[in-house]
Design a protein around this motif. Sequence first.
Motif, PDB file in Angstrom:
ATOM      1  N   UNK A 265      28.700  77.760 -44.265  1.00  0.00           N
ATOM      2  CA  UNK A 265      28.851  78.325 -42.919  1.00  0.00           C
ATOM      3  C   UNK A 265      30.311  78.686 -42.648  1.00  0.00           C
ATOM      4  N   UNK A 266      31.206  77.732 -42.935  1.00  0.00           N
ATOM      5  CA  UNK A 266      32.625  77.933 -42.612  1.00  0.00           C
ATOM      6  C   UNK A 266      33.225  79.048 -43.470  1.00  0.00           C
ATOM      7  N   UNK A 267      32.873  79.100 -44.754  1.00  0.00           N
ATOM      8  CA  UNK A 267      33.405  80.148 -45.628  1.00  0.00           C
ATOM      9  C   UNK A 267      32.927  81.527 -45.189  1.00  0.00           C
ATOM     10  N   UNK A 268      31.643  81.626 -44.847  1.00  0.00           N
ATOM     11  CA  UNK A 268      31.074  82.933 -44.477  1.00  0.00           C
ATOM     12  C   UNK A 268      31.559  83.386 -43.102  1.00  0.00           C
ATOM     13  N   UNK A 269      31.584  82.455 -42.134  1.00  0.00           N
ATOM     14  CA  UNK A 269      31.925  82.820 -40.758  1.00  0.00           C
ATOM     15  C   UNK A 269      33.432  82.768 -40.491  1.00  0.00           C
ATOM     16  N   UNK A 270      34.174  82.129 -41.383  1.00  0.00           N
ATOM     17  CA  UNK A 270      35.629  82.073 -41.232  1.00  0.00           C
ATOM     18  C   UNK A 270      36.296  83.237 -41.943  1.00  0.00           C
ATOM     19  N   UNK A 271      37.606  83.155 -42.152  1.00  0.00           N
ATOM     20  CA  UNK A 271      38.340  84.224 -42.848  1.00  0.00           C
ATOM     21  C   UNK A 271      38.090  84.139 -44.361  1.00  0.00           C
ATOM     22  N   UNK A 272      36.949  84.636 -44.809  1.00  0.00           N
ATOM     23  CA  UNK A 272      36.449  84.397 -46.167  1.00  0.00           C
ATOM     24  C   UNK A 272      37.466  84.732 -47.255  1.00  0.00           C
ATOM     25  N   UNK A 273      38.000  85.950 -47.225  1.00  0.00           N
ATOM     26  CA  UNK A 273      38.936  86.362 -48.266  1.00  0.00           C
ATOM     27  C   UNK A 273      40.181  85.492 -48.269  1.00  0.00           C
ATOM     28  N   UNK A 274      40.686  85.172 -47.079  1.00  0.00           N
ATOM     29  CA  UNK A 274      41.883  84.340 -46.980  1.00  0.00           C
ATOM     30  C   UNK A 274      41.608  82.938 -47.539  1.00  0.00           C
ATOM     31  N   UNK A 275      40.413  82.420 -47.291  1.00  0.00           N
ATOM     32  CA  UNK A 275      40.044  81.097 -47.810  1.00  0.00           C
ATOM     33  C   UNK A 275      40.137  81.076 -49.333  1.00  0.00           C
ATOM     34  N   UNK A 276      39.548  82.091 -49.985  1.00  0.00           N
ATOM     35  CA  UNK A 276      39.574  82.127 -51.450  1.00  0.00           C
ATOM     36  C   UNK A 276      40.994  82.352 -51.978  1.00  0.00           C
ATOM     37  N   UNK A 277      41.765  83.182 -51.282  1.00  0.00           N
ATOM     38  CA  UNK A 277      43.153  83.409 -51.700  1.00  0.00           C
ATOM     39  C   UNK A 277      43.982  82.136 -51.575  1.00  0.00           C
ATOM     40  N   UNK A 278      43.806  81.439 -50.453  1.00  0.00           N
ATOM     41  CA  UNK A 278      44.561  80.201 -50.231  1.00  0.00           C
ATOM     42  C   UNK A 278      44.170  79.150 -51.255  1.00  0.00           C
TER      43      UNK A 278
END
Length: 497
Positions: A265-278
Motif C-alpha cells: 500500500x505504502x509503496x504504491x500510494x506513496x512516492x514510488x519511484x523515490x522509494x526505490x531510488x532511496x
Amino acid sequence: MKKLSIVFYLTMVLIILAVGYGALAPESFETITTTIKSFVASTFGWYYMLLMTFMLALSVFFILSPYGKIRLGKDADRPQFSTITWISMLFSAGMGIGLVFYGAAEPLSHYAINPATAEPNTDAAFKEAFRQSFFHWGFHVWAMYGVIALSLAFFQFRKGEPGLISSTLKPIFGERMKGPFGILVDVLAVFATAFGVSTSLGIGAIQINAGLNYLFGVTIGIIPQIIIIAIVTVLFVASAWSGLSKGIKYLSNTNLVLALALLGFVIILGPTLLIFDIFTDSFGGYLSNIVQMSFRTAPLNASNREWLNDWTIFYWAWWISWAPFVSMFIARVSKGRTIREFVTGVLVAPTLLGAIWFSAFGTTAIDMQKSGVADLAQASTELTIFEMFHSMPLSSIISIFAVMLIASFFITSADSATFVLGMLSTKGSPTPPNKVKLAWGITLSVIAVILLSVNGLDALQNTIIIAALPFSFVMLLMVASLIMALKSEVKLMKIKK
C-alpha cells in the motif's frame, strides 16, 4: 507445576521487587535508572561498538568456514518449518512491532529533528537518515542474534543439552554450570526477557490506542490501554496454549502477509519511484560506510557523541537485552538447518526486509515533511505513522491494516516470549507446560499495566538496558564455548568418517 526450576521463583522475586519499587516510587526509580544508563552509555560505548562489530565478523566467518556444513541437529534431521514460515517467525519475534512503531518516525527524526552529523532538513540529512536506520536495524543486530541463537541451537539439538543459556557454557565451566553460577546466568536471561517483552506490550498498547483514536475516536489514556492489554493477553495466551507448530506458526505467517500488504500500500500510494531510488542509493551507502559506522565513537565531538549515546549505543544495549528471548526463540525454530544456511538466513532476510520497510515508510514521511503536505515532525512517535496515512489516499483502510498488523505482531511477540520464558523456567523443556506459559503471560501483562499506570515504561526500559551490560559478558563466554565445541565436533566428524 512440578517442572518449575528455582530460576522461576528467583526471577519472580526480582520482578516483584523491581515493579514494586517502580510503582511506589516511579520518579526515584526513573532518576536512578537514567543515571546508571547514562553512565553505562558514556563509559562502555566503545565496548558495545566493538562487541556488535565482532558479532558481525564472526557471522561472516561461520558462513565461510568449514563449520558451515555442520547441521543443527543430527545429520539426518531436516528443518521443521518451511523457509518462508521460518523467515516470518524471525521477522515477527525479532523486531516486527518495532518496525511499525519506528518505520516512519526514526528516519524522519534523523532528517528533520536530530540528524547524526548533517544539518536538519537537508539532502545530506535525507540520505544519512536511511543509512543510520539500516545500521540500527540491520546486519549487526541480526549477527548478534544469530551467533547467540547458533550457540543455543548447536548445544540443544546437536549435543542434546537442555535449552538454557547456562548449558552453552559447559565446555568452559563443565558441571559447575548446574550450580549457582548457571542459575545466575539463567535468572539474568529470564529477567531481561520478562521486562523487555513487558515494555514491548506497553509500547504496543500505546500505539494500538493511538490507531483506534485516529480511526474511531477512542480516548487515549490508561483505561483503553489496559483493556487493549487484557484482550491481547487472552489472545496470546490462547495461541501459546495451542503450541509452537500451530499458534505461533499461523500468527507469524499472518504477520508476513499483513506486513507485505501494508508495505505494498505504502509503496504504491506513496512516492514510488523515490522509494526505490532511496532504497538503492541508501543501501549502497550503508554497505560502503559500514566499517566507519561500526567503529564510530566521536571522542572529540560532544554533540555527536551525545547523538550516539541516544541512538546507536542505546540500540546496541537494547538489542543485547533482547538477545536471550529472541535468540532462544530463533534457536528453537531452526532445528535441522546447517550452520551456513542458518546464519545466512538470519543475517540477510530480516536485514533486507527491514531496509525495504524503512525505505518505504521513511521516504514517504520525509517527502511529506519536505514538501509541506504534513508536519509529521511535530507528531508523537506512536502517532507519526497514522498522521502520515492521513495525508494518503485510502487512509482509513491503510490505518486499519496497520492496527491489525500491530495487534498481530503484539500477540506474536508475547506468544513467543511466554514460550521462551516457559523453556527457561522448566530446565530447558522444549515443550513447557501450558500452566507455566499462562503464569508468564499474566505476569508480563501485569508488569505492563502497572508501569503504564505510573508512567514507568521509561524507567523499565532503562533497567533492561542496564541489564544488557552483564549479559554481554555472558555472550562473549557463549562465543568462546561455541568455538571450542565446534572444533571438537569437526574432529569427531573426521573420526566417524
